[in-house]
Write an enzyme that holds these catalytic residues in place. Structure first.
Site, PDB file in Angstrom:
ATOM      1  CB  THR A 175      -0.924   0.001   1.245  1.00  0.00           C
ATOM      2  OG1 THR A 175      -1.486   1.315   1.421  1.00  0.00           O
ATOM      3  CG2 THR A 175      -0.165  -0.343   2.527  1.00  0.00           C
ATOM      4  CG  ASP A 176      -1.009   5.107  -0.915  1.00  0.00           C
ATOM      5  OD1 ASP A 176      -1.548   4.551   0.066  1.00  0.00           O
ATOM      6  OD2 ASP A 176      -1.571   6.034  -1.557  1.00  0.00           O
ATOM      7  CD  GLU A 177      -3.050   3.885   4.749  1.00  0.00           C
ATOM      8  OE1 GLU A 177      -2.766   3.636   5.926  1.00  0.00           O
ATOM      9  OE2 GLU A 177      -4.215   4.036   4.339  1.00  0.00           O
ATOM     10  CE1 TYR A 182      -3.625  -2.325   5.843  1.00  0.00           C
ATOM     11  CE2 TYR A 182      -3.275   0.012   5.375  1.00  0.00           C
ATOM     12  CZ  TYR A 182      -3.472  -1.288   4.936  1.00  0.00           C
ATOM     13  OH  TYR A 182      -3.499  -1.563   3.578  1.00  0.00           O
ATOM     14  CE  LYS A 235      -0.591  -4.487   3.057  1.00  0.00           C
ATOM     15  NZ  LYS A 235      -1.075  -5.763   2.471  1.00  0.00           N
TER      16      LYS A 235
HETATM   17  P1  NAD Z   1     -10.413  -6.452   2.429  1.00  0.00           P
HETATM   18  O1  NAD Z   1     -10.353  -6.184   3.890  1.00  0.00           O
HETATM   19  O2  NAD Z   1     -11.645  -6.125   1.667  1.00  0.00           O
HETATM   20  O3  NAD Z   1     -10.141  -8.017   2.167  1.00  0.00           O
HETATM   21  C1  NAD Z   1      -9.159  -8.736   2.842  1.00  0.00           C
HETATM   22  C2  NAD Z   1      -9.386 -10.221   2.555  1.00  0.00           C
HETATM   23  O4  NAD Z   1      -8.344 -10.964   3.192  1.00  0.00           O
HETATM   24  C3  NAD Z   1     -10.705 -10.760   3.094  1.00  0.00           C
HETATM   25  O5  NAD Z   1     -11.300 -11.618   2.159  1.00  0.00           O
HETATM   26  C4  NAD Z   1     -10.300 -11.539   4.339  1.00  0.00           C
HETATM   27  O6  NAD Z   1     -11.172 -12.600   4.659  1.00  0.00           O
HETATM   28  C5  NAD Z   1      -8.925 -12.041   3.915  1.00  0.00           C
HETATM   29  N1  NAD Z   1      -8.050 -12.326   5.061  1.00  0.00           N
HETATM   30  C6  NAD Z   1      -7.792 -11.549   6.145  1.00  0.00           C
HETATM   31  N2  NAD Z   1      -6.943 -12.163   6.984  1.00  0.00           N
HETATM   32  C7  NAD Z   1      -6.645 -13.359   6.401  1.00  0.00           C
HETATM   33  C8  NAD Z   1      -5.802 -14.434   6.771  1.00  0.00           C
HETATM   34  N3  NAD Z   1      -5.112 -14.418   7.914  1.00  0.00           N
HETATM   35  N4  NAD Z   1      -5.729 -15.502   5.950  1.00  0.00           N
HETATM   36  C9  NAD Z   1      -6.429 -15.543   4.789  1.00  0.00           C
HETATM   37  N5  NAD Z   1      -7.248 -14.560   4.397  1.00  0.00           N
HETATM   38  C10 NAD Z   1      -7.350 -13.478   5.192  1.00  0.00           C
HETATM   39  O7  NAD Z   1      -9.144  -5.749   1.820  1.00  0.00           O
HETATM   40  P2  NAD Z   1      -8.950  -4.987   0.429  1.00  0.00           P
HETATM   41  O8  NAD Z   1      -9.361  -3.592   0.583  1.00  0.00           O
HETATM   42  O9  NAD Z   1      -9.519  -5.828  -0.649  1.00  0.00           O
HETATM   43  O10 NAD Z   1      -7.350  -4.998   0.350  1.00  0.00           O
HETATM   44  C11 NAD Z   1      -6.674  -6.098  -0.237  1.00  0.00           C
HETATM   45  C12 NAD Z   1      -5.187  -5.862  -0.140  1.00  0.00           C
HETATM   46  O11 NAD Z   1      -4.855  -4.653  -0.795  1.00  0.00           O
HETATM   47  C13 NAD Z   1      -4.674  -5.689   1.307  1.00  0.00           C
HETATM   48  O12 NAD Z   1      -3.432  -6.343   1.387  1.00  0.00           O
HETATM   49  C14 NAD Z   1      -4.521  -4.196   1.468  1.00  0.00           C
HETATM   50  O13 NAD Z   1      -3.498  -3.899   2.398  1.00  0.00           O
HETATM   51  C15 NAD Z   1      -4.145  -3.792   0.065  1.00  0.00           C
HETATM   52  N6  NAD Z   1      -4.515  -2.425  -0.336  1.00  0.00           N
HETATM   53  C16 NAD Z   1      -5.789  -1.974  -0.159  1.00  0.00           C
HETATM   54  C17 NAD Z   1      -6.143  -0.693  -0.614  1.00  0.00           C
HETATM   55  C18 NAD Z   1      -7.538  -0.145  -0.438  1.00  0.00           C
HETATM   56  O14 NAD Z   1      -7.728   1.065  -0.628  1.00  0.00           O
HETATM   57  N7  NAD Z   1      -8.528  -0.940  -0.078  1.00  0.00           N
HETATM   58  C19 NAD Z   1      -5.176   0.105  -1.226  1.00  0.00           C
HETATM   59  C20 NAD Z   1      -3.887  -0.380  -1.369  1.00  0.00           C
HETATM   60  C21 NAD Z   1      -3.563  -1.658  -0.935  1.00  0.00           C
HETATM   61  O1  DAU Z   2      -3.921   4.434   0.801  1.00  0.00           O
HETATM   62  C1  DAU Z   2      -4.229   3.075   0.676  1.00  0.00           C
HETATM   63  C2  DAU Z   2      -5.035   2.645   1.876  1.00  0.00           C
HETATM   64  O2  DAU Z   2      -6.311   3.268   1.738  1.00  0.00           O
HETATM   65  C3  DAU Z   2      -5.185   1.143   1.996  1.00  0.00           C
HETATM   66  O3  DAU Z   2      -3.917   0.568   2.213  1.00  0.00           O
HETATM   67  C4  DAU Z   2      -6.136   0.769   3.147  1.00  0.00           C
HETATM   68  O4  DAU Z   2      -6.355  -0.628   3.152  1.00  0.00           O
HETATM   69  C5  DAU Z   2      -7.452   1.484   2.930  1.00  0.00           C
HETATM   70  O5  DAU Z   2      -8.299   1.236   4.021  1.00  0.00           O
HETATM   71  C6  DAU Z   2      -7.247   2.980   2.749  1.00  0.00           C
HETATM   72  O6  DAU Z   2      -6.835   3.612   3.984  1.00  0.00           O
HETATM   73  P1  DAU Z   2      -7.457   5.035   4.467  1.00  0.00           P
HETATM   74  O7  DAU Z   2      -7.342   5.112   5.921  1.00  0.00           O
HETATM   75  O8  DAU Z   2      -6.933   6.146   3.639  1.00  0.00           O
HETATM   76  O9  DAU Z   2      -8.980   4.773   3.985  1.00  0.00           O
HETATM   77  P2  DAU Z   2     -10.393   5.084   4.665  1.00  0.00           P
HETATM   78  O10 DAU Z   2     -11.426   4.808   3.620  1.00  0.00           O
HETATM   79  O11 DAU Z   2     -10.540   4.445   5.983  1.00  0.00           O
HETATM   80  O12 DAU Z   2     -10.319   6.654   4.880  1.00  0.00           O
HETATM   81  C7  DAU Z   2     -10.123   7.540   3.795  1.00  0.00           C
HETATM   82  C8  DAU Z   2     -10.088   8.942   4.375  1.00  0.00           C
HETATM   83  O13 DAU Z   2     -11.401   9.280   4.831  1.00  0.00           O
HETATM   84  C9  DAU Z   2      -9.173   9.087   5.549  1.00  0.00           C
HETATM   85  O14 DAU Z   2      -8.554  10.366   5.492  1.00  0.00           O
HETATM   86  C10 DAU Z   2     -10.096   8.994   6.775  1.00  0.00           C
HETATM   87  C11 DAU Z   2     -11.391   9.570   6.247  1.00  0.00           C
HETATM   88  N1  DAU Z   2     -12.636   9.006   6.806  1.00  0.00           N
HETATM   89  C12 DAU Z   2     -12.783   7.654   6.799  1.00  0.00           C
HETATM   90  C13 DAU Z   2     -13.924   7.082   7.297  1.00  0.00           C
HETATM   91  C14 DAU Z   2     -14.092   5.575   7.283  1.00  0.00           C
HETATM   92  C15 DAU Z   2     -13.635   9.828   7.287  1.00  0.00           C
HETATM   93  O15 DAU Z   2     -13.499  11.073   7.277  1.00  0.00           O
HETATM   94  N2  DAU Z   2     -14.774   9.262   7.786  1.00  0.00           N
HETATM   95  C16 DAU Z   2     -14.951   7.920   7.812  1.00  0.00           C
HETATM   96  O16 DAU Z   2     -16.020   7.450   8.287  1.00  0.00           O
END
Ligand code: NAD
Ligand code: DAU
Length: 365
Positions: free
Chosen positions: A122-124, A146, A150
């Protein structure tokens, strides 16, 4: 190729399975623990597909992982605890899955001589980026449990490339949105709460900046890196759509025809990163391009949630979800100005709370 997709029942993983089965002739094996975020409904349409199979299991369980990796050519690891707010409330599972789980996968991949191991990071991991954009060689300065877990997994992957010659790849994607996103992240929380006429909780003053990436583009980038990336390398995947949270929330309310008075400013997330911004030049040079604009993808996402309330309503009615929602939001509401409303305590719009951050953010360490 026979690809093991861990975390394939989650948001991005299930969209990736969809893309792989449509675009290639490969076989896809999903390994997923089905945590609260994993949903079999996300994969139901593939159940009859002879190129798809599912294994229920934990990436931190060496026995299950060894079995799942048998006969596999490539691994794409999506499995993770993925929500920053949950990592603040209870970091333990993040360490177990996002660090220890990655280690277990790497060990099995090394023993099985896997041809490609792509870790979805992730970019985080770079921490907040108050100005400019970071390239892949920028230092990792994660700031939430988190992001730190990561970053741990991300660095372990690199260590296995250097030490054991495992052919690894890392993608570092930005904030992803689209269909099948569990309703705990910003965009699906805003859409589903507003659809039911409840107020929408904006942390702090809503001025943090995120770079929004359509899930189809994130998946096509991962597919491209898997097939064309140079082993040992990391690739940033940015959306090219940097907006303040408040802008995004207002666009959603406008798209739904809901009043902006639904916005409720709630106390900020601790350690809230002010901005993320990655430079994706390296991936563009590898030949990847985005296919979606922010406006078009956001409209499509809003439409998807409107048309698929049968997917998200059961999730929001779940007891554990409601307990999490109350814990995360009602606690904020109780601290904030104004009276608590009905339901989850967020029905009354509130005034912005002061942002404790000094202007321009704080640098690390
Ligand atoms: P998500 O939370 O929707 O899905 C995570 C999945 O992993 C679920 O199906 C869960 O059951 C499974 N899982 C969790 N723990 C597990 C374990 N111990 N063994 C097997 N399966 C397990 O997540 P997402 O948003 O789809 O993110 C997927 C990946 O992409 C993550 O690695 C996250 O860090 C990365 N990512 C997410 C974002 C975003 O904005 N959502 C951005 C950049 C990177
Ligand atoms: O940047 C990539 C990451 O983006 C991924 O690695 C993570 O898995 C994904 O959850 C996401 O992280 P963020 O913390 O940026 O996403 P989130 O949707 O939780 O929040 C986006 C922004 O919105 C953040 O600045 C917090 C704010 N927010 C979030 C929620 C859930 C609110 O203001 N209100 C809310 O209820």
């Amino acid at each position: 190729m026979r690809i093991l997709v861990t975390g394939g029942a989650g948001f991005i993983g299930s969209n990736f399975v969809r893309l792989e089965l449509a675009r290639h002739d490969d076989e896809v094996v999903v390994l997923d623990k089905l945590t609260y975020a994993g949903n079999p409904a996300n994969l139901r349409e593939f159940e009859q597909n002879p190129r798809y199979s599912f294994i229920l299991g934990d990436i931190a369980d060496a026995e299950v992982v060894a079995t799942a990796m048998d006969g596999i050519d490539a691994v794409v690891n999506f499995a993770a605890e993925s929500h920053v707010d949950r990592s603040i409330i209870d970091p333990g599972a993040f360490i177990t899955t996002d660090v220890q789980g990655v280690y277990i996968l790497l060990e099995a991949a090394r023993r099985q001589q896997i041809e490609r191991f792509l870790h979805v990071s992730t970019d985080e991991v770079y921490g907040e980026v108050p100005n400019g954009s970071v390239s892949e060689d920028a230092p990792l300065r994660p700031r939430s449990p988190y992001a730190a877990s990561k970053a741990g997994g991300d660095l372990l992957v690199y260590a296995y490339f250097v030490t054991y010659g495992l052919p690894t790849l890392v993608s570092r994607g930005s904030n992803t949105f689209g269909p099948y996103q569990y309703p705990e992240k910003l965009i699906p929380v805003m859409i589903t709460e507003a659809l039911d006429g409840r107020s929408v909780p904006v942390y702090g003053r809503g001025q943090q900046v995120r770079d929004w990436l359509a899930v189809e583009d994130h998946c096509s980038a991962i597919d491209h890196i898997l097939r064309h990336g140079a082993v040992g390398e990391a690739y940033n995947v940015g959306g090219g759509n940097e907006y303040q949270n408040l802008d995004v929330v207002e666009r959603i309310l406008d798209a739904l025809g809901r009043p902006r008075s639904l916005i409720s400013y709630v106390p900020d997330r601790p350690g809230h990163d002010i901005r993320y911004s990655v430079d994706s030049t390296k991936l563009f040079q590898l030949g990847w391009m985005r296919a979606h604009t922010f406006d078009e993808a956001l409209d499509a996402t809003v439409r998807w949630y409107v048309e698929n309330d049968g997917w998200w309503r059961p999730l929001k009615e779940d007891r554990d979800y409601r307990a999490y929602f109350q814990r995360n939001y009602e606690a904020r509401g109780e601290q904030g100005p104004g009276a608590r409303g009905q339901g989850l305590g967020l029905t009354k719009p509130r005034l912005p709370t002061p942002d404790p951050r000094p202007p321009g953010g704080r640098s690390w360490p």
